[in-house]
Design an enzyme around this catalytic site. Structure first.
Site, PDB file in Angstrom:
ATOM      1  N   SER A 712     -21.229 -40.991  17.391  1.00  0.00           N
ATOM      2  CA  SER A 712     -19.870 -41.408  17.053  1.00  0.00           C
ATOM      3  C   SER A 712     -19.314 -42.423  18.050  1.00  0.00           C
ATOM      4  CB  SER A 712     -18.940 -40.199  16.978  1.00  0.00           C
ATOM      5  OG  SER A 712     -18.707 -39.673  18.259  1.00  0.00           O
ATOM      6  N   LYS A 755     -10.333 -35.453  18.521  1.00  0.00           N
ATOM      7  CA  LYS A 755     -10.484 -36.650  19.331  1.00  0.00           C
ATOM      8  C   LYS A 755      -9.158 -37.391  19.482  1.00  0.00           C
ATOM      9  CE  LYS A 755     -15.363 -37.354  18.301  1.00  0.00           C
ATOM     10  NZ  LYS A 755     -16.347 -38.060  17.475  1.00  0.00           N
TER      11      LYS A 755
END
Lengths: 865, 305
Positions: A712, A755
Site C-alpha cells: 500500500s 490510516k
C-alpha cells in the site's frame, strides 16, 4: 505483525476507533491549500481537475435513527440467529437433510460471527426430526474376554439393564453364602465327603490293621508309604531279620509284597475318588447355583424379552455364574469379619464381568450434549482430542502392570452424538494428534472402533488392552472453522472434500440496507434479551450499526462479528446502568467504544508521542524534496491503529537500479518487495524508452526497524522518487496511501480508515492548519467510515481527503505542479513533473555514458531490482 | 455319668501357673498352619513358650537297609526304597518344616525353640514331656488322617507327661472364632472352662469388635439326658454367666445327639476357633478313638486327658 514497531501497509482486520462528535456536512476546498501550492510553485502549472478534496458526506455513512422506526429494542422482536447468511444457512439445511455419511458439513467463516450459535439452533430444530437413538452398552464377552460385546438397547433401557444386573449380583452375594451355610447344603456336602472319603480311608485303615496283625508296620516316607517287618512295634533290623530261617523270611517278604500290592491298589484309587468327590460337589453346587442364578436373572430376562442380544448375554452370564458360583462364598476370615466394609459389586473384581457399562443412554447426551425434547442428540465437543472423540480404554495399575476391562471403556463424542449431530472446531480437531484421522476412519467405516492411539497408528508400545466390538455409526459431523483451515484441509487432505461435501460459507459482513439495518436492530435486541440487559434506544442502535459498518471496514456493509457487537452492547449496558439510564443510548455506546479503545491503545499513544516529541521524524508542515508521509496500520492483538511514517528517496547516476532498503536489510515482506518491483516497472516503462535508465535510487521507510509488508506504500514511494528526480518538493502536510500498478493506476488498499485517522490524530495534536490531509485510492472511498471528529474536521475545512486514481493526479496534489502529459513525440512539458524527471534521467544517461557506467552492463541496464 | 468332679485333677494350667509349655510336634510332611496358630494361641493363653520338635522317622531308614525294602508312592507305584533318596527327602522335609515353623512363630512373636529327634515319634514326645513339667500340651503340627485315630489314642495313652493334645483333621479351615467345649460330663468341667476362657481371651484379635466367647455344647444321646446334663453343668458352674473374663454360655440345640457330623455342623455354624473335648467320655473313649469327628471338624481339637 506482532511487534509494536512493525507495520502492515494493507488493511488491518479489526478496527476499533473512537469517533468524535459532530455531524458530517459538505464543505468547499480550502483556500489555504490553494494558496500553499501557489506559494511553492508559482512557476509550475497546477492541475485544475483533480484537486478537489472529498466532501464530508463521502467519509461516513450514518444511520438516521428515525428511519429505524422504533423507540427501544424492547419494542421489536429479537432476532436469534444470523442475518443475511442465506447462502450458508441453506447449505447447512441441505447438509443436515442429506441422508448420506459423506455429506458432512464444514461451516467456515470469521470467528465470533455467531455462526456456532446459529448452527446449534438450526441443528436442534433438525434433530427433532430424527429418530431417537438407541442406547448402547458394553458387556463382558464370556467367549472371548478381550473382545467386549456391544449391545443395542431401546432408548432409555440401558441404565435399567445395568441396575438390574447389579441388583441380581447383589442378591446372589447375599443368597449364595446363606444357602451354602444352610443345613440342607451342608448335609448333602457331608454325605458326599463321607461316602467318598470313607472308601480309601477305611481301606487304608483296614490295611494298616491287617499289616499290624502280620507284624508289618505301615510307614510314611517323603514320597509315600513303606511296609516294614516289625517286632514288638519296632522295625526289625536287617541282621535280626537275616538271622531268621529262610522259610520265615520268605514268608514275611511275601506278606509284605502282597500288602504292598494291596496298598498300591488303594492309593491308585485315591485320585479317582478325589475326582469323584469333586464331580459330586460340582454337581451339587451346580444344582444349587442353577436354581439361584435362574431366580436372580429371570426377571431381567422377562423385562428384556424383546431384546435378543440381551437375552443371549443373560444366558452366557447365567452359565458363567453357575460355573463360578464359588465366587459368592466368603474366601476367608477377612470376608467373614463383621469389620469388613460392604463393597460395591462393581468394585469387586470377582463380580465385574457381570456388570454393564452404559456408554450411550438417553438421559442427557453427556458432557457437551444437548438433547431436544424428542429426536437425536446434538453434541458439541469442545476439546476434540482422540480419546474424547473416539472414546478410550482406561487402564488401572495393578501389581505394577497396567490392567483394563470392559468397564473401563469410556465413550467419546461420537458415541454420544450417534444418531444425531456432532459439532467440532476444525482447528482444534486437526491440532489434536490422531483425532482427525480417527474421525475420518470412523466416518468411512461407519462404525466407532475404540482402540488405543498406539494401536490405531502402529506406533508406540501397546499395553494389554481390549478390542471392543465396534458400534455402528450414524452421525452428521459439522466442523466449524476459519477459511484458512478449510482451504488448508481441502488442499492437503485428499479425503477431506470427499467426506465434507457441504461447504457452509458465512460472510464476514452483509450488505448495508434499510432492511438489514432493522434486522441488525433485531439482533441487538436479542443480545439485550439474552443477557438481560437494558433495552437499547434507537440512537444507541444507530450508533452500533455504524460501528458494525466500521468493523466491516466498508460503509456499504455491516460486520456480522456478533461476538464483538455483543461486547459493545454489554459494555454499553454497564455504562448506561452506571449513569442511571433507563435504556442504552448513543452516548453509552460511544462511551463503551471509547473505553474499549482506551484500554487497548497504550501502544498507539506511545507511538504518537514519539512522533510529537520528534523522536520519530514526521513532518506535517512545509515541503521537502524526496520525502513523503506514508501510512501504516499497526495491529497488536485485536487492536489496530494507523501510524504515519516518513518515506524518503535519494537518486544518483547509476546502473538502473532502484534499491529497496527494506528488502536489502531483510526488513521487507514479499508484498512490499512486489510493490517496489512494480514501481520500478512504472519508472522504466514511462521514462526509459529512448535511453537507458542510468539511475541509482534508494527508497526507505525512515526509522522503521521492525519490518514492513504490504504494497500500500508503493504509490507513496513513487511520489517520493518522482519528487527526488524532479527536484520538486512534496507538501509534508499530506500523507499518502495506495498501491500502484505498472501503468501508474492507483489501486485500493486496506485499513484506509485507520490510516487516515492515524495521520489526522497527529495533525490534530500539532494543530490543524487546513493544508493537511490524506491521499487515498478512489477505489477506497466506498470503504470510508471515518470517525466523527475526522468528518467534522473535513466539514470545517481543517483537514482534507483526496481520492486519486493515478500517480499523475497524486503528484499534482502533493507538489502543486502539473504532472505533464506525454506528447506524441514522447516528450513531456519541461515544467511538468514528468518533464523534469525525464530531463533528469536523460542527463543521468549521458553522464553514465560519459563515465562508461552502463557500458559494462548495457543489456541489464534497465533491469531493476 | 458322674455327678461330681473326680479328685484326680489334671494339671491344666491354673490361673497363676506359668511354668508349663507347649510342645509343637512335627513329623514328615508339611505342618498345618492352623495347628501352628493353635500352638501360639495356647502359648499366649498360658504365658508359655513353644518347644518345637521335628521328628524324623528313622524306622524307614532301618527298613531301607533290607534288600526287599520298597516304597509305594502316593500314586500307587511300587519302587525300591533308596536310602540316599530317602535321606535326601527327609532332610529336605525337615528343613522345610523347620523354616515354616520358625517363620510362623517369629511372626506370632512367641518365644520358642526348635529341636530335632530321630527316634520314633511317640518316643520323642514321651522324652520331651518327661524333661520338663509340670504341664505340657502337645500340638500335633501335621493333620491327622482318619486312619490314624488309633495311633492318636495310643499317643494320648503313652505320653504320660502331657495334659492334653491338640490335633487338626483334614477338613481344618477355621483358625479364629469362639471356643466350644464338647460337654458329655461335668468331670473336670470347671478346669476345662477356665482353660477355655484363657484361650478365648488370647485368641481375640485387635480387630474383633466383640470378645470371643466360650460355648458349652452339651452332647448327650437323648433330649432328657441333655436336660439333665445342663442341670449338672449349671450346678458345677454357678457363676456361669458373670464369673469369667469372657462370655460363657450353653448352646441349646435340640438336634444334637453327639454324632461327629452333628458336632461338626454345629461348631461350623458357631464359627468355632477351638474345640475342646475330654478324653474318657463317650466323645473320645479312653480305649477307643473319634477319628471320624477329627476328620470332619473344621477347627483344632484340644483333647484334655
Amino acid at each position: 505483525m506482532k511487534r509494536e514497531d512493525s507495520m502492515v501497509l494493507w488493511r488491518g482486520k479489526r478496527s476499533k476507533s473512537a469517533d468524535g462528535s459532530g455531524a458530517a456536512t459538505a464543505t468547499p476546498p480550502s483556500s489555504k491549500w490553494t494558496q500553499g501550492l501557489r506559494a511553492f510553485g508559482g512557476r509550475h502549472q497546477a492541475s485544475e481537475t483533480h484537486l478537489t478534496p472529498l466532501p464530508a458526506t463521502e467519509l461516513r455513512r450514518t444511520v438516521d435513527p428515525k428511519s429505524l422506526g422504533f423507540a427501544t429494542t424492547a419494542d421489536i422482536a429479537p432476532i436469534r440467529g444470523l442475518i443475511g447468511q442465506d447462502r450458508a444457512l441453506a447449505a447447512i439445511e441441505f447438509g443436515t437433510e442429506m441422508e448420506s455419511m459423506d455429506y458432512n458439513i464444514f461451516v467456515l467463516g470469521p470467528p465470533a460471527s455467531g455462526k456456532r450459535t446459529a448452527l446449534r439452533t438450526q441443528l436442534l430444530e433438525k434433530a427433532t426430526l430424527r429418530a431417537q437413538p438407541d442406547d448402547w452398552v458394553y458387556v463382558y464377552n464370556f467367549a472371548d474376554p478381550s473382545k467386549p460385546r456391544a449391545l443395542r438397547l431401546p432408548a432409555g433401557r440401558a441404565r435399567v439393564f445395568a441396575r438390574a444386573m447389579l441388583t441380581a449380583i447383589d442378591e446372589l452375594r447375599g443368597i449364595v453364602p446363606a444357602l451354602v451355610e444352610g443345613e440342607d447344603y451342608q448335609a448333602r456336602r457331608r454325605a458326599i465327603d463321607a461316602s467318598v472319603h470313607s472308601g480309601p480311608e477305611t481301606a487304608l485303615e483296614t490295611l494298616s490293621q491287617k499289616a499290624a496283625s502280620q507284624n508289618v508296620a505301615l510307614l510314611r516316607t517323603p514320597q509315600g508309604f513303606a511296609l516294614a517287618p516289625t517286632h514288638e512295634g519296632k522295625v526289625v533290623k536287617p541282621e535280626t531279620f537275616n538271622a531268621l530261617p529262610d522259610t520265615m523270611r520268605a514268608e514275611k517278604e511275601a506278606q509284605i509284597a502282597a500288602l504292598e500290592i494291596e496298598l498300591a491298589k488303594i492309593l491308585e484309587q485315591a485320585p479317582k475318588v478325589e475326582k469323584e468327590r469333586r464331580t459330586k460337589v460340582a454337581e451339587l453346587n451346580a444344582e444349587l447355583a442353577h436354581a439361584v442364578v435362574t431366580a436372580s436373572l429371570e426377571d431381567i430376562a422377562a423385562a428384556f424379552s424383546g431384546v435378543p442380544p440381551v437375552i443371549a448375554h443373560l444366558n452366557a452370564a447365567g452359565e458363567d455364574l453357575v460355573r463360578n458360583i464359588a465366587i459368592f462364598l466368603p474366601s476367608g476370615e477377612a470376608d467373614a469379619s463383621p469389620m469388613r466394609e460392604p463393597t460395591d459389586a462393581t468394585q469387586d473384581r470377582r463380580y465385574r464381568r457381570y456388570m454393564v457399562n452404559v456408554v450411550v443412554e438417553l438421559e442427557g447426551a453427556g458432557s457437551g450434549g444437548m438433547l431436544p425434547q424428542h429426536g437425536g442428540p446434538v453434541v458439541e465437543e469442545a476439546n476434540p482430542v482422540y480419546g474424547h472423540l473416539i472414546g478410550r480404554i482406561e487402564h488401572v495399575t495393578q501389581a505394577g502392570g497396567l490392567m483394563t476391562d470392559f468397564l473401563l471403556i469410556k465413550p467419546g463424542a461420537l458415541h454420544r452424538a450417534n444418531g444425531g449431530y456432532l459439532m467440532l472446531d476444525a482447528r482444534r480437531l486437526v491440532q489434536s494428534p490422531f483425532a482427525y484421522e480417527a474421525l475420518k476412519r470412523a466416518l468411512k467405516a461407519r462404525e466407532i472402533r475404540i482402540e488405543l492411539p498406539q494401536e490405531a497408528t502402529g506406533f508406540g508400545v501397546v499395553p494389554q488392552s481390549l478390542d471392543p466390538e465396534p458400534i455402528p455409526l450414524d452421525v452428521k459431523v459439522i466442523l466449524t472453522g476459519e477459511r484458512d483451515v478449510y482451504y488448508a484441509l481441502a488442499q492437503n487432505d485428499p479425503d477431506f472434500l470427499g467426506l465434507f461435501k457441504v461447504q457452509a460459507d458465512f460472510d464476514d459482513a452483509i450488505p448495508r440496507s434499510s432492511d438489514n439495518d432493522r434486522a441488525y436492530a433485531g439482533v441487538i435486541a436479542s443480545i439485550a434479551d439474552e443477557h438481560k440487559l437494558l433495552p437499547v434506544d434507537v440512537t444507541g442502535v444507530a450508533r452500533i450499526i455504524e460501528e458494525g459498518a466500521r468493523l466491516a471496514d466498508d460503509r456499504e456493509k455491516i460486520s456480522v462479528e456478533i461476538g464483538y457487537i455483543s461486547d459493545i452492547v454489554r459494555e454499553a449496558h454497564y455504562w448506561a446502568a452506571k449513569a442511571g439510564h433507563a435504556a442504552i443510548t448513543h452516548d453509552d455506546v460511544e462511551t463503551a467504544i471509547s473505553a474499549q479503545i482506551q484500554r487497548a491503545d497504550r501502544v498507539k499513544d506511545h507511538a504518537q508521542e514519539t512522533i510529537e516529541r520528534g523522536v520519530i521524524l514526521v513532518d506535517t508542515e512545509g515541503a521537502k524534496v524526496g520525502q513523503i508521509n506514508g501510512l501504516a496500520v499497526m495491529q497488536i492483538g485485536n487492536f489496530s491503529f494507523g501510524r504515519p511514517s516518513r518515506i524518503s528517496a535519494r537518486v544518483a547516476v547509476g546502473h538502473g537500479r532502484i534499491v529497496d532498503i527494506e528488502r536489502e536489510a531483510r526488513l521487507g515482506g514479499t508484498s512490499h518487495t512486489k510493490g517496489m518491483m512494480i514501481l520500478s516497472g512504472f519508472i522504466a516503462g514511462r521514462f526509459a524508452q529512448d535511453y537507458p535508465l542510468a539511475l541509482s535510487a534508494t527508497i526507505t521507510f525512515e526509522q522503521s526497524y521492525g519490518g514492513v509488508d504490504g504494497d500500500s506504500a508503493s504509490s507513496t514511494e513513487i511520489y517520493a522518487l518522482l519528487s527526488a528526480l524532479a527536484d520538486v518538493p512534496i507538501q509534508q502536510g499530506l500523507a499518502v496511501t495506495g498501491s500502484v500498478n505498472q501503468f501508474g493506476d492507483v489501486q485500493a488498499i486496506g485499513g484506509a480508515n485507520h490510516k487516515i485517522e492515524g495521520f489526522f490524530d497527529l495533525c490534530e495534536a500539532r494543530g490543524l492548519t487546513g493544508t493537511q490531509g490524506v491521499l487515498l485510492p478512489r477505489a477506497n472511498v466506498q470503504h470510508l467510515m471515518l470517525r466523527e471528529d475526522v468528518v467534522a474536521a473535513v466539514a470545517a475545512g481543517t483537514f482534507r481527503i483526496f481520492a486519486v486514481e493515478t500517480i499523475d493526479q497524486g503528484i499534482e496534489i502533493l507538489t502543486g505542479v502539473a504532472a505533464g502529459a506525454r506528447a506524441t513525440d514522447g516528450t513531456y512539458p519541461s515544467d511538468s513533473i514528468n518533464g523534469r524527471v525525464a530531463a533528469r534521467l536523460k542527463d543521468y544517461s549521458k553522464k553514465a555514458q560519459a563515465h562508461g557506467i552502463y557500458g559494462r552492463d548495457a543489456t541489464n541496464s534497465a533491469i531493476l531490482s | 455319668m458322674t455327678l461330681l468332679p473326680r479328685p484326680q485333677l489334671i494339671h491344666l494350667a491354673a490361673e497363676d501357673e506359668a511354668r508349663g509349655r507347649v510342645v509343637l510336634a512335627a513329623r514328615e510332611g508339611s505342618p498345618a498352619p492352623i495347628a501352628i496358630a493353635a500352638a501360639t494361641t495356647l502359648a499366649r493363653a498360658f504365658s508359655s513358650w513353644i518347644d518345637a520338635k521335628i521328628v524324623t522317622c528313622t524306622e524307614s531308614l532301618r527298613l531301607a537297609e533290607h534288600h526287599f525294602a520298597r516304597e509305594i508312592s502316593h500314586a500307587g507305584l511300587i519302587k525300591p526304597l533308596c536310602v540316599t533318596r530317602l535321606k535326601g527327602g527327609q532332610s529336605a522335609i525337615k528343613l522345610g518344616t523347620q523354616k515354616a515353623i520358625e517363620r510362623a512363630l517369629q511372626v506370632a512373636g512367641v518365644r520358642h525353640t526348635v529341636s530335632f529327634a530321630q527316634d520314633g515319634f511317640e518316643q520323642a514326645l514321651i522324652d520331651a514331656c518327661q524333661e520338663q513339667g509340670p504341664w505340657n500340651i502337645v500340638v500335633l503340627a501335621n493333620a491327622i488322617r482318619p486312619s490314624e485315630g488309633p495311633w492318636l489314642t495310643r499317643l494320648l495313652n503313652d505320653i504320660a507327661g502331657t495334659t492334653g493334645i491338640v490335633a487338626v483333621g483334614p477338613a481344618i479351615t477355621a483358625d479364629a472364632g469362639d471356643v466350644v467345649i464338647l460337654v458329655d460330663d461335668v468331670d473336670r468341667l470347671p478346669q476345662i472352662v477356665r482353660a477355655a476362657v484363657r484361650l478365648a481371651v488370647a485368641s481375640k484379635l485387635p480387630t474383633d469388635p466383640v470378645p470371643r466367647r466360650v460355648r458349652l455344647l452339651l452332647v448327650a444321646g437323648l433330649t432328657a439326658e441333655t436336660a439333665e446334663l445342663e442341670g449338672l453343668v449349671r450346678l458345677v458352674l454357678p457363676d456361669l454367666v458373670a464369673g469369667f473374663a469372657c462370655p460363657v454360655d450353653i448352646i441349646e440345640t435340640n438336634q444334637n445327639h453327639g454324632t461327629p457330623a452333628e458336632i461338626a455342623e454345629v461348631t461350623r455354624r458357631l464359627k468355632t476357633g477351638f474345640v475342646i473335648a475330654r478324653v474318657g467320655g463317650h466323645i473320645w473313649p479312653k480305649a477307643g478313638h473319634a477319628s471320624e469327628l477329627l476328620s470332619v471338624l473344621r477347627s483344632p481339637l484340644l483333647l484334655v486327658k
